[in-house]
Write an enzyme that holds these catalytic residues in place. Structure first.
Site, PDB file in Angstrom:
ATOM      1  N   SER A 132       0.796  -1.231   0.000  1.00 40.74           N
ATOM      2  CA  SER A 132       0.000   0.000   0.000  1.00 40.74           C
ATOM      3  C   SER A 132       0.827   1.279   0.000  1.00 40.74           C
ATOM      4  O   SER A 132       0.333   2.318  -0.404  1.00 40.74           O
ATOM      5  CB  SER A 132      -0.942   0.004   1.196  1.00 40.74           C
ATOM      6  OG  SER A 132      -0.194   0.043   2.389  1.00 40.74           O
ATOM      7  N   HIS A 177      -5.706  -4.388  -1.888  1.00 42.59           N
ATOM      8  CA  HIS A 177      -5.526  -3.190  -2.716  1.00 42.59           C
ATOM      9  C   HIS A 177      -5.596  -3.509  -4.205  1.00 42.59           C
ATOM     10  O   HIS A 177      -4.948  -2.856  -5.021  1.00 42.59           O
ATOM     11  CB  HIS A 177      -4.203  -2.497  -2.394  1.00 42.59           C
ATOM     12  CG  HIS A 177      -4.300  -1.541  -1.244  1.00 42.59           C
ATOM     13  ND1 HIS A 177      -4.974  -0.337  -1.326  1.00 42.59           N
ATOM     14  CD2 HIS A 177      -3.849  -1.630   0.020  1.00 42.59           C
ATOM     15  CE1 HIS A 177      -4.901   0.283  -0.160  1.00 42.59           C
ATOM     16  NE2 HIS A 177      -4.228  -0.474   0.677  1.00 42.59           N
ATOM     17  N   LYS A 216     -12.611  -1.608   0.379  1.00 42.50           N
ATOM     18  CA  LYS A 216     -11.868  -0.669  -0.465  1.00 42.50           C
ATOM     19  C   LYS A 216     -12.644  -0.473  -1.775  1.00 42.50           C
ATOM     20  O   LYS A 216     -13.626   0.251  -1.782  1.00 42.50           O
ATOM     21  CB  LYS A 216     -10.439  -1.187  -0.660  1.00 42.50           C
ATOM     22  CG  LYS A 216      -9.649  -1.117   0.662  1.00 42.50           C
ATOM     23  CD  LYS A 216      -8.168  -1.356   0.516  1.00 42.50           C
ATOM     24  CE  LYS A 216      -7.424  -0.962   1.781  1.00 42.50           C
ATOM     25  NZ  LYS A 216      -7.113  -2.106   2.665  1.00 42.50           N
TER      26      LYS A 216
HETATM   27  C1  LIG Z   1      -6.964  -2.539   4.021  1.00 41.14           C
HETATM   28  C2  LIG Z   1      -6.253  -3.825   4.163  1.00 41.14           C
HETATM   29  C3  LIG Z   1      -6.676  -4.791   5.081  1.00 41.14           C
HETATM   30  C4  LIG Z   1      -7.799  -4.539   6.035  1.00 41.14           C
HETATM   31  O1  LIG Z   1      -9.023  -4.643   5.408  1.00 41.14           O
HETATM   32  P1  LIG Z   1     -10.350  -4.337   6.263  1.00 41.14           P
HETATM   33  O2  LIG Z   1     -11.413  -5.076   5.541  1.00 41.14           O
HETATM   34  O3  LIG Z   1     -10.513  -2.861   6.274  1.00 41.14           O
HETATM   35  O4  LIG Z   1     -10.113  -4.891   7.629  1.00 41.14           O
HETATM   36  C5  LIG Z   1      -6.008  -5.994   5.115  1.00 41.14           C
HETATM   37  N1  LIG Z   1      -4.959  -6.241   4.304  1.00 41.14           N
HETATM   38  C6  LIG Z   1      -4.512  -5.332   3.422  1.00 41.14           C
HETATM   39  C7  LIG Z   1      -3.347  -5.656   2.544  1.00 41.14           C
HETATM   40  C8  LIG Z   1      -5.132  -4.091   3.335  1.00 41.14           C
HETATM   41  O5  LIG Z   1      -4.679  -3.185   2.470  1.00 41.14           O
END
Ligand SMILES: *Cc1c(COP(=O)(O)O)cnc(C)c1O
Length: 422
Positions: free
Chosen positions: A206, A234, A265
């Protein structure tokens, strides 16, 4: 008692503030979309800014079709289920969504969680035992790190995306060399070869927007007889030709044993996560995964609307195409202006200040000035990113119009010149 705790906490909070790391929340007074009303600093009158820092990659957070589906599903399925899945918290839409996700990824089965954090938190412990090994990229997401902490397998870390380093630890795990990572008493470590091995990586990282070398990882996994787990949070929905993430982008669909991801996301951005993959793995998770067994069911409205989001994205490539066009346009324009962009193709576009001694201050000054120009972005600096690599992380969305992206580029140019970055 609390007097003392208060004192200790205040001391620590002051340290965080002095280091400039205190996180403030900015109040959004509108729906999540490319143009939002923000009140910042606290108490300030709200103003419209262009949002370039959300994970709303496809603009589904406020998509009219999804909102309509959400309204209808609220009427039909109610607001909440007030139960975990295995007691009385499974509706037809939860099963349907699991089926839909398996279809999407061409996997055998899927299990839903309230978040991807929970999916990762509940993945490793039911699958891996002390005689197994888990091999993890140094920059993996916090939820993978925490999930691994909760399991008893031996943990090996490889340098970020470094295939030599990965191969080294694979060899060590296979040969059973005592590579204790410092947790617990070293001598109690079992030096015998690992029974089962799982390689675990983010699909897209990220902070840099770089893609895991999944083709090479899968090849190494075959050579050393290991499983592969990818967290594609992502990437799900927008990356890869049909939106099946880094796994698809790297051409290894069907060769990754376990995929975890989020609906929080690109898939509408409400919440919810899942693990998809081999049938027995998912079956075991339903028996033993603690966030699944001991945490409430995903809200019906999210299950129903996520179903519609998956349908929307299998039905058309338009949003993905728009996102990729927007991303390519922004990346190219920023490079032409002379900004130091980490090269790539992902809509995470990090603008770095590597050539400046005061990179941390610059990241903050630039973000502040951009906000004044109506562009909402966040500056990151050490320890969130390595020293000398302070940055502004721009995130592009399919919902951005070309005019909005042009505004961002013009603001970057103006503010970049003012701060002598370009
Ligand atoms: C955003 C993210 C998460 C967390 O996801 P949520 O559903 O908001 O708990 C987990 N792993 C990665 C790689 C992320 O970017």
């Amino acid at each position: 008692m609390y007097q003392r705790v208060r004192y200790d906490l205040n001391q620590e909070l002051s340290k965080i503030k002095e280091a400039g790391l205190f996180k403030e929340e900015r109040l959004i007074l509108s729906a999540q979309k490319p143009e939002i009303d923000v009140s910042y600093p606290k108490g300030a009158e709200s103003r419209a800014v262009l949002n370039f820092c959300s994970n709303n990659y496809l603009g589904l957070a406020n998509h009219p079709n999804l909102i309509e589906v959400a309204h209808k599903s609220l009427d039909k399925y109610g607001f909440g289920l007030a139960s975990v899945r295995f007691i009385c918290g499974t509706q037809d839409i939860h099963k349907e969504l699991e089926r839909k996700i398996s279809e999407f990824y061409e996997t055998e089965d899927t299990i839903l969680y309230s978040s991807c954090f929970d999916a990762n938190g509940g993945l490793f412990e039911p699958i891996l035992s002390p005689e197994d090994a888990v091999i993890t990229d140094a920059l993996n997401h916090a939820s993978i790190i925490d999930g691994i902490r909760l399991c008893k397998a031996r943990r090996f870390i490889y340098e970020h995306s470094d295939m030599k380093s990965l191969e080294n630890v694979l060899k060590k795990a296979r040969e059973g060399i005592d590579l204790w990572d410092g947790r617990g008493p070293g001598l109690s470590c079992d030096p015998s070869p690992a029974r089962n091995i799982m390689i675990s990586t983010d699909g897209v990282f990220s902070m840099d927007g770089d893609i895991a070398r999944l083709d090479e990882i899968v090849a190494l996994a075959k050579e050393y007889d290991a499983m592969v787990m990818v967290d594609d949070s992502h990437a799900t929905g927008f990356f890869g030709q049909k939106g099946r993430g880094a796994v698809e982008y790297c051409g290894v669909l069907g060769q990754v044993d376990i995929i975890t991801s989020t609906m929080g996301k690109a898939m509408g951005g409400a919440s919810g996560g899942f693990t998809t993959g081999k049938k027995e793995v998912i079956e075991m998770l339903r028996q033993k995964s603690r966030p699944y067994l001991f945490s409430n069911t995903l809200a019906p409205v999210i299950a129903a609307t996520s179903l519609a989001a998956f349908d929307l994205l299998t039905g058309s490539d338009d949003l993905r195409k728009k996102l990729m066009d927007n991303t390519a346009y922004f990346r190219k324009s920023m490079e032409e202006l002379g900004f130091d962009i980490i090269k790539g193709v992902h809509p995470i576009v990090p603008v770095l200040f590597r050539n400046f001694e005061n990179d941390a201050q610059l990241s903050q000054a630039m973000a502040r000035d951009l906000y004044e120009e109506g562009i909402y972005v966040i500056g990151f600096f050490f320890p969130v990113v390595p020293r000398g690599q302070s940055r502004i992380r721009v995130q592009i969305s399919a919902a951005h119009t070309v005019e909005q992206i042009d505004k961002a580029i013009a603001a970057f140019e103006k503010v970049g010149k003012r701060n002598k970055v370009i």
